[in-house]
Write a protein that holds these residues in place. Structure first.
Motif, PDB file in Angstrom:
ATOM      1  N   ASP A 104     -44.008  23.434 -19.579  1.00 52.87           N
ATOM      2  CA  ASP A 104     -44.886  24.597 -19.498  1.00 52.87           C
ATOM      3  C   ASP A 104     -46.219  24.224 -18.852  1.00 52.87           C
ATOM      4  N   TYR A 105     -46.849  25.222 -18.251  1.00 50.61           N
ATOM      5  CA  TYR A 105     -48.195  25.051 -17.687  1.00 50.61           C
ATOM      6  C   TYR A 105     -49.073  26.158 -18.246  1.00 50.61           C
ATOM      7  N   LEU A 106     -50.161  25.755 -18.856  1.00 53.45           N
ATOM      8  CA  LEU A 106     -51.065  26.697 -19.503  1.00 53.45           C
ATOM      9  C   LEU A 106     -52.478  26.483 -18.965  1.00 53.45           C
ATOM     10  N   ALA A 107     -53.047  27.517 -18.364  1.00 49.89           N
ATOM     11  CA  ALA A 107     -54.411  27.466 -17.857  1.00 49.89           C
ATOM     12  C   ALA A 107     -55.265  28.413 -18.682  1.00 49.89           C
ATOM     13  N   VAL A 108     -56.384  27.906 -19.212  1.00 48.53           N
ATOM     14  CA  VAL A 108     -57.218  28.701 -20.109  1.00 48.53           C
ATOM     15  C   VAL A 108     -58.670  28.689 -19.637  1.00 48.53           C
ATOM     16  N   CYS A 132     -32.679  23.928 -25.340  1.00 46.15           N
ATOM     17  CA  CYS A 132     -33.170  22.959 -24.369  1.00 46.15           C
ATOM     18  C   CYS A 132     -34.433  22.299 -24.913  1.00 46.15           C
ATOM     19  N   ALA A 133     -34.782  21.161 -24.356  1.00 47.49           N
ATOM     20  CA  ALA A 133     -35.913  20.387 -24.862  1.00 47.49           C
ATOM     21  C   ALA A 133     -37.193  20.718 -24.106  1.00 47.49           C
ATOM     22  N   LEU A 134     -38.281  20.788 -24.855  1.00 48.29           N
ATOM     23  CA  LEU A 134     -39.608  20.878 -24.250  1.00 48.29           C
ATOM     24  C   LEU A 134     -40.071  19.434 -24.059  1.00 48.29           C
ATOM     25  N   ILE A 135     -40.003  18.928 -22.812  1.00 48.61           N
ATOM     26  CA  ILE A 135     -40.248  17.501 -22.591  1.00 48.61           C
ATOM     27  C   ILE A 135     -41.623  17.207 -21.977  1.00 48.61           C
ATOM     28  N   GLY A 136     -42.405  18.236 -21.747  1.00 49.42           N
ATOM     29  CA  GLY A 136     -43.731  17.989 -21.193  1.00 49.42           C
ATOM     30  C   GLY A 136     -44.442  19.286 -20.893  1.00 49.42           C
ATOM     31  N   GLY A 137     -45.680  19.168 -20.459  1.00 51.82           N
ATOM     32  CA  GLY A 137     -46.454  20.354 -20.123  1.00 51.82           C
ATOM     33  C   GLY A 137     -47.864  19.972 -19.733  1.00 51.82           C
ATOM     34  N   GLU A 138     -48.641  20.975 -19.430  1.00 59.44           N
ATOM     35  CA  GLU A 138     -50.029  20.760 -19.017  1.00 59.44           C
ATOM     36  C   GLU A 138     -50.871  21.904 -19.540  1.00 59.44           C
ATOM     37  N   THR A 139     -52.001  21.558 -20.140  1.00 51.20           N
ATOM     38  CA  THR A 139     -52.998  22.548 -20.516  1.00 51.20           C
ATOM     39  C   THR A 139     -54.268  22.247 -19.736  1.00 51.20           C
ATOM     40  N   ALA A 140     -54.683  23.187 -18.914  1.00 51.59           N
ATOM     41  CA  ALA A 140     -55.866  22.991 -18.077  1.00 51.59           C
ATOM     42  C   ALA A 140     -56.963  23.948 -18.522  1.00 51.59           C
ATOM     43  N   GLU A 141     -58.101  23.398 -18.881  1.00 51.16           N
ATOM     44  CA  GLU A 141     -59.260  24.223 -19.232  1.00 51.16           C
ATOM     45  C   GLU A 141     -60.058  24.465 -17.949  1.00 51.16           C
ATOM     46  N   MET A 142     -60.174  25.736 -17.566  1.00 53.53           N
ATOM     47  CA  MET A 142     -60.742  26.076 -16.262  1.00 53.53           C
ATOM     48  C   MET A 142     -61.842  27.129 -16.389  1.00 53.53           C
TER      49      MET A 142
END
Length: 343
Positions: A104-108, A132-142
């Motif tokens: 997942d990619y999450l921008a906040v 399915c597996a959640l194997i990674g992601g990114e949270t970006a504070e913008m």
């Protein structure tokens, strides 16, 4: 602690707290092949454990779109993660691939750890439903890119299928029967139109219950998460010969059904053959939207379609009944070259 970075609007400590809060949610998505890689630069999956002769990877990526604007207004953030997963896994499923992992990619605009946890909880819930597996992601504070109360969420899914079982529509023939699986509602498509019609023009209240919606809050109805069809289809694969499948997303029947057909083929679909959620008639009536346009934007109550031989219909529906899945015979494949709908 980086004071200058905090002054610029980015809180590293909040980011670390978010990671701590989501670890348990990530852990419950683990499946065979998923390797412990959270926190690494790349997520890992051991494909050899799937024991496929000629594995083909099928990938998909998508977001939730302006449905997020409803989540902001309702201050409800624990279901849109399911939408992000669903929009991806249902797409790869169409080609016969079982989803194996998701990122997942999450921008906040501002990192609020409790809100991040709710969002990732939704993603994890979707991954559990999709097996399915959640194997990674990114949270970006913008900061400055997003309002402090706003965010965007998107995802990326990979599925795997043995090459001999890949579905590409080549087996579909005129006379094949179309079996539809019901949607949970609007899913995650057409929300720019939904918001214009219901909120901007009609000025309806998301926090109000309406009789035409069985007394449910409008906001809750609209936030009903997209259905994930993985378990239903996996229950059928290898037991019946599915000729082709279609995920009914943005573009409705007119755009999505032809994507599973061969050149020159068409379909005949009767929209009266299954019960339709009241939200669709509510939108059409409120916005005075013609039925043809509704069918070119929304799923109209059917989120997934399979084409099967007419002799397999009873078996398919019986297998689905075993796991509590509703299904409806909604039409057939034709040689018309067009999508012909009856309502």
């Amino acid at each position: 602690m980086s004071e200058k970075y905090r002054e610029a609007g980015v809180n590293l400590e909040a980011g670390y707290e978010s990671v701590r809060l989501i670890k348990d949610h990530v852990a419950r998505t683990k499946v065979v092949g998923a390797m412990d890689s959270i926190g690494a630069f790349g997520g890992m999956f051991d494909l050899s454990l799937l024991k496929m002769e000629e594995p083909v990877l099928v990938s998909g990526t998508d977001g939730v779109g302006t449905k997020l604007m409803i989540a902001f207004e309702m201050d409800k953030h624990d279901t849109v993660g399911i939408d992000a997963v669903a929009m991806c896994v249902n797409d790869v499923l169409v080609q016969g691939a079982a989803p194996i992992f998701f990122l997942d990619y999450l921008a906040v605009g501002k990192n609020e750890p409790q809100k991040i946890e709710q969002l990732v909880k939704g993603v994890a819930d979707g991954c559990v439903q999709a097996e399915c597996a959640l194997i990674g992601g990114e949270t970006a504070e913008m900061p400055d890119m997003y309002n402090v109360k706003h965010y965007d969420i998107a995802g990326f899914c990979v599925g795997a299928v043995d090459k001999k079982n890949l579905l590409d529509g080549s087996k579909i023939e005129a006379g094949n029967v179309l079996i539809g699986l019901p949607s949970s509602g609007v899913h995650s498509n057409g929300f720019s139109l939904v918001r214009k019609v219901l909120l901007k023009d009609a000025k309806l209240d998301l926090h109000k219950a309406y009789d035409d919606l069985n007394g449910e809050l409008l906001g809750n109805v609209l936030l009903t998460p997209t259905r994930i069809y993985v378990k239903a289809i996996k229950h059928l694969l290898g037991k019946v010969d599915i000729k082709g499948m279609s995920h009914i997303t943005g573009g409705g029947f007119y755009e999505n059904v032809p994507r599973m057909l061969k050149e020159g083929q068409g379909v005949s679909i009767d929209l009266t053959t299954y019960p339709r959620k009241p939200i669709f008639d509510f939108i059409a009536k409120t916005g005075d939207i013609p039925m043809k346009e509704m069918c070119n934007v929304f799923n109209m109550g059917i989120g997934f379609i399979m084409a099967v031989d007419k002799n397999d219909v009873e078996k398919v529906q019986s297998l689905l009944s075993e796991i509590g899945e509703e299904s409806y015979v909604i039409g057939e494949v034709t040689n018309s070259g067009s999508v012909d709908l009856t309502w």
